[in-house]
Design an enzyme around this catalytic site. Structure first.
Site, short mmCIF file in Angstrom:
data_model
loop_
_atom_site.label_atom_id
_atom_site.label_comp_id
_atom_site.label_asym_id
_atom_site.label_seq_id
_atom_site.Cartn_x
_atom_site.Cartn_y
_atom_site.Cartn_z
N HIS A 98 0.82 -1.28 -0.16
CA HIS A 98 0.16 0.13 -0.13
C HIS A 98 0.85 1.28 0.08
CE1 HIS A 98 -4.12 -0.80 -0.29
NE2 HIS A 98 -3.88 -1.95 0.39
N ARG A 134 -10.56 23.30 5.31
CA ARG A 134 -11.08 22.70 6.49
C ARG A 134 -10.12 23.28 7.55
NH1 ARG A 134 -12.77 17.30 3.65
NH2 ARG A 134 -14.81 16.94 4.50
N ARG A 178 -13.73 27.74 5.89
CA ARG A 178 -14.76 27.25 6.72
C ARG A 178 -13.98 27.51 8.15
NH1 ARG A 178 -16.67 21.15 7.07
NH2 ARG A 178 -14.75 20.66 8.16
N GLU A 195 -25.87 21.11 6.94
CA GLU A 195 -25.43 19.75 7.00
C GLU A 195 -26.43 19.22 8.22
OE1 GLU A 195 -21.18 19.77 7.70
OE2 GLU A 195 -21.31 21.56 9.04
N ARG A 224 -21.49 8.59 10.81
CA ARG A 224 -20.70 8.17 9.68
C ARG A 224 -19.43 7.32 9.91
NH1 ARG A 224 -18.94 14.55 8.70
NH2 ARG A 224 -16.85 13.61 7.96
#
Ligand code: PEP
Ligand code: MG
Length: 839
Positions: free
Chosen positions: A453, A560, A596, A700, A734
């Site tokens: 990976h 973010r 944000r 949201e 989530r």
């Protein structure tokens, strides 16, 4: 149900074996014993008549399996068979399996309703578990297998079974295996998966992955329990969806494995080409070492178990953050490896192994954990497929992460003052995810294959890499010049002037090729009928801007800012924040930027801001709720954003501000009031800002959809955050794999929320975009276009595919599609419809 007979020279041994098996299957399987002989003086021996009686006592048309210890036990069993009628003989099998292991495996298989042949196969393969744990060759008996670890719960349910062919390019490798385990884990039923006589517990990622299922192979999935039909249906559905992996997902490219050969010329090494590209630069040796784990005895098992659980929990938090960061940098497909890591760390098989060791040996958690991890890694290494062997590195990576927490040692730094070529024995996915693509020119490792990976991540990050180049790399000094060709696997140790010039020229040519390939994604996004849609990137900090632009981002739709607040001891100052925001503004060169405000809490805790322990952090003090209560944190951020909204000469810098987690009109008004305070302060201090800076909010929370008409009159734009919107609409965390099916943005309820938001925005004449994960799914692109969204912001690597999708649709076509989709009643219906409509 198949019956079992245990034949032993010792009555006590036969009785003991029966007792063990009965405990395992809760008395549900008929088990008879024929132990010893009726001679009080000489009780050790076997008696054919006793064996015959035992067989008769458990006989049915389903058959009987006879397990024996040794020597005359076999003769007695054979004789007993001859005494029985011929038609019965056909239903009886004598089994060569070891008595204890064979009986246990046979009992479990009989209990789940296996046929006589299946019970025999299970029993004969029972030594495989032991052999694998001890790292010995697996005995070559017919039907070698690992029985499911979890003893099946007693149940009267009939087993459900399905046979599935795996079509995934790399077989059931980490990502599809993780999806398989997540799906299986949602059900109470005991679920086993078999391939070629090997059996695995479907809820154990390690067992499922070590089955080594490759493309085209068939697996048999058996479920027993109250919800077995639902479990089988869900697994069938998952298989129909390619185990959650898109056909074209970036599974490892079939890079040719080049064996390490003698260097073609002195001063060169040959490794495996792992990530294309050319690099030339000074070496930085990365040799992280864990302190040696010392085995300590006399520990209290419960206390050690508790220590381990704390380390596991901290590791899970790390992995979630890493997953988020990697999704930002390299895309969510690449980030999924850290989801598989989360499953490995919680694997019931691994946890049970450690718990058993702690209890039996009274040793320290570090020693038990390290041993269990090593055993699991060895199981992967024993497979003959290099791709599955490479998964051992993932197991060790996660294992070491937990060990670091147990030992209290942190990861060594990878920071440097100038770009370098990273040289290491091996790189874990965690190491690779921390790399700064700007600083790392290339990667060379002694070990590893192109399918690790770390190699996949290197490719996603665009860093040239050669792996498996051998131990000579360890002798290269820090700072020495190194040349790397990630396309051929060649490494130049200390290249001379001519070689350096050639490498430099090749690097430039490669970079030019890269640029050309990305140029197609640089063109602006518009629909087939010329409607402009802004396709932007989600970023976490200034380092992500160049990557975003290179993928064709037309701006940043979500910065973010919480990433500036993570991994530090205290909140960044106003000046520090301003510098970071200005850096992003400079990098974007007048392209739109939405900053944000801080969205901490929920799954993003900050150790230095005492958010306190909350029972339901996602429903707690997060995002704007926290900021409104903490002006000492919020005001400096608002001041910094305002100041970043103008360039040095005072002209507007195309910056917008966005509030997260707004739930009520009052919250929005309070946030805007705080922004007004910041404006007034700056004005009084004579500091510049853009008085017309657009102010928007994220949609949201379902509450904001319900009052979107009211909110729309107070802001300049909406950006829909489907990640949170979905979890709150569906009441499905989530991050919780057990409810992942609910937490899907294609849920009709979520799609209706998006539509309602878009209608409210259009009625109020403000624009609406999306920065949740749904925006990055090209399947959703025509739907979002048809619903009236005019901006889509996503992880940068998704941009080219979304732009391509946009160019294939006209607005009226997309609107017609959206109308159809809104009438559908399930995620599956929506997905199938969009798949069929895909252009
Ligand atoms: C969202 O919730 O969709 C979103 C974009 O915000 P985050 O993922 O940062 O919570
Ligand atoms: Mg959110």
């Amino acid at each position: 149900m198949v019956g079992l007979v245990v034949v032993s020279h010792s009555a006590t041994l036969a009785q003991g074996v029966r007792e063990l098996a009965e405990q395992m299957v809760q008395g549900q399987v008929p088990i008879a014993i024929a132990g010893g002989i009726d001679d009080p003086e000489q009780p050790i021996g076997t008696d054919p008549m006793k064996v015959m009686a035992a067989i008769e006592s458990v006989y049915s048309d389903d058959g009987v399996l006879v397990l024996m210890d040794l020597g005359s036990a076999l003769l007695s069993a054979e004789m007993a068979l001859e005494f029985l009628p011929e038609d019965q003989q056909l239903n009886i099998r004598l089994c060569a399996a070891p008595l204890v292991e064979g009986t246990m495996a046979a009992a479990v298989q009989a209990m789940v309703g296996g046929s006589l042949a299946q019970v025999l196969t299970e029993a004969e393969g029972a030594l495989a578990v032991k052999a694998e744990q001890l790292n010995l060759p697996v005995p070559q008996v017919a039907g070698t297998q690992i029985p499911p670890t979890a003893a099946a719960a007693p149940t009267d349910e009939k087993p459900e079974e399905i046979s599935l062919t795996v079509n995934n390019k790399m077989g059931l490798h980490a990502r599809p295996a993780a999806n398989f385990v997540q799906t299986a884990s949602k059900f109470q039923a005991e679920i086993a998966v078999r391939k070629n006589g090997k059996t695995a517990n479907a809820k154990s990622i390690n067992q499922v992955a070590t089955l080594g299922v490759r493309q085209g192979e068939t697996i048999l999935v058996t479920a027993v329990g109250p919800d077995s039909s639902q479990a089988i249906a869900a697994i069938q559905q998952l298989a129909a969806e390619n185990f959650g992996e898109a056909e074209d997902d970036s599974v490892p490219e079939p890079v040719v494995e080049t064996a390490v050969t003698q260097p073609a010329e002195p001063g060169q090494l040959q490794g495996v080409a792992a990530s294309p590209g050319i690099a030339l630069g000074p070496v930085l040796q990365y040799r992280p070492k864990l302190p040696t784990v010392v085995r300590e005895e006399g520990r209290v098992p419960e206390a050690e178990w508790q220590r381990l659980q704390t380390a596991v929990q901290t590791t899970l938090t790390d992995l979630k953050t890493l997953q988020q960061q990697t999704a930002q940098q390299a895309g969510s497909a690449e980030a999924a490896i850290f989801e598989a890591h989360q499953l490995i760390v919680q694997d019931p098989d691994l946890q049970t192994a450690v718990q058993t060791m702690l209890e039996a040996e009274k040793i320290n958690a570090e020693a038990a954990w390290q041993k269990a991890i090593e055993q699991t890694a060895q199981r992967f290494l024993n497979l003959d497929d290099p791709y599955f062997q490479a998964r051992a590195a993932d197991v060790r990576d996660v294992g070491n992460r937990v060990l670091r927490h147990l030992l209290g040692v942190s990861m060594p730094s990878l920071a440097a003052e100038r770009p370098y070529i990273l040289v290491a024995a091996d790189l874990t996915p965690s190491d690779t995810a921390r790399l700064d693509a700007e600083l790392v020119l290339g990667i060379c490792t002694e070990l590893g294959g192109a399918t690790a990976h770390s190699a996949i991540l290197a490719r996603a990050l665009g860093i040239p890499a050669v792996v498996g180049a051998g131990s000579q790399l360890a002798d290269v000094a820090d700072g020495q010049l190194l040349g790397v060709d990630g396309r051929t696997g060649q490494i130049w140790l200390d290249p001379n002037e001519t070689q350096s010039a050639e490498l430099q020229a090749a690097r430039e040519a490669w970079q030019a090729e890269q640029q050309a390939a990305k140029a197609a994604s640089q063109a602006i996004a518009e629909t087939a009928d010329g409607v402009r849609i802004e396709v932007a990137a989600n970023i976490g900090g200034p380092n992500d801007v160049d990557v975003a632009l290179s993928y064709g981002a037309e701006g940043v739709g979500l910065f973010r800012t919480e990433f500036l607040f993570l991994d530090r001891q205290e909140a960044p100052s106003e000046a520090e924040q301003l510098a970071a925001y200005q850096q992003v503004v400079a990098g974007l060169q007048q392209r739109p930027l939405i900053i944000r405000t801080l969205d901490v809490g929920g799954d993003k805790p900050l150790p230095y801001l005492d958010l306190g322990e909350e029972e339901n952090p996602f429903l707690g003090w997060r995002g704007i709720r926290f900021c409104l209560d903490m002006p000492e944190i919020f005001l400096p951020q608002l001041r910094a954003i305002l100041q970043a909204s103008v360039l040095a000469d005072g002209t507007p810098a195309n910056v917008k501000l966005m509030f997260p987690m707004i739930g009520t009109l009052d919250e929005l008004r309070r946030a805007k009031a705080m922004l007004q305070t910041a404006r007034e302060q700056l004005l009084a201090e004579g500091k510049l800002f853009d008085p017309n800076m657009a102010v928007g909010m994220m949609i949201e929370l379902p509450s904001t959809v319900a009052i979107a008409d009211l909110l729309a009159t107070e802001v300049d734009f909406f950006s829909i955050g489907t990640n949170d919107l979905t979890q709150y609409v569906m009441a499905a965390d989530r991050g919780n794999a057990n409810v992942a099916e609910l937490a899907q943005a294609f849920q009709p309820a979520v799609l209706r929320m998006i539509q309602q938001t878009a209608v409210a925005a259009q009625n109020a004449n403000i624009w609406v975009g999306m920065c949740g994960e749904l925006a990055s799914n090209p399947l959703a692109t025509p739907l979002l276009l048809g619903l009236g969204l005019t901006e889509l912001s996503m992880a940068a690597p998704s941009i080219p595919a979304v732009k391509t999708a946009l160019r294939r649709w006209s607005l009226p076509e997309a609107e017609a599609l959206a109308a159809e989709v809104l009438g559908l009643d399930s995620v599956t219906a929506v997905q199938s419809y969009l798949e069929a409509a895909r252009k």
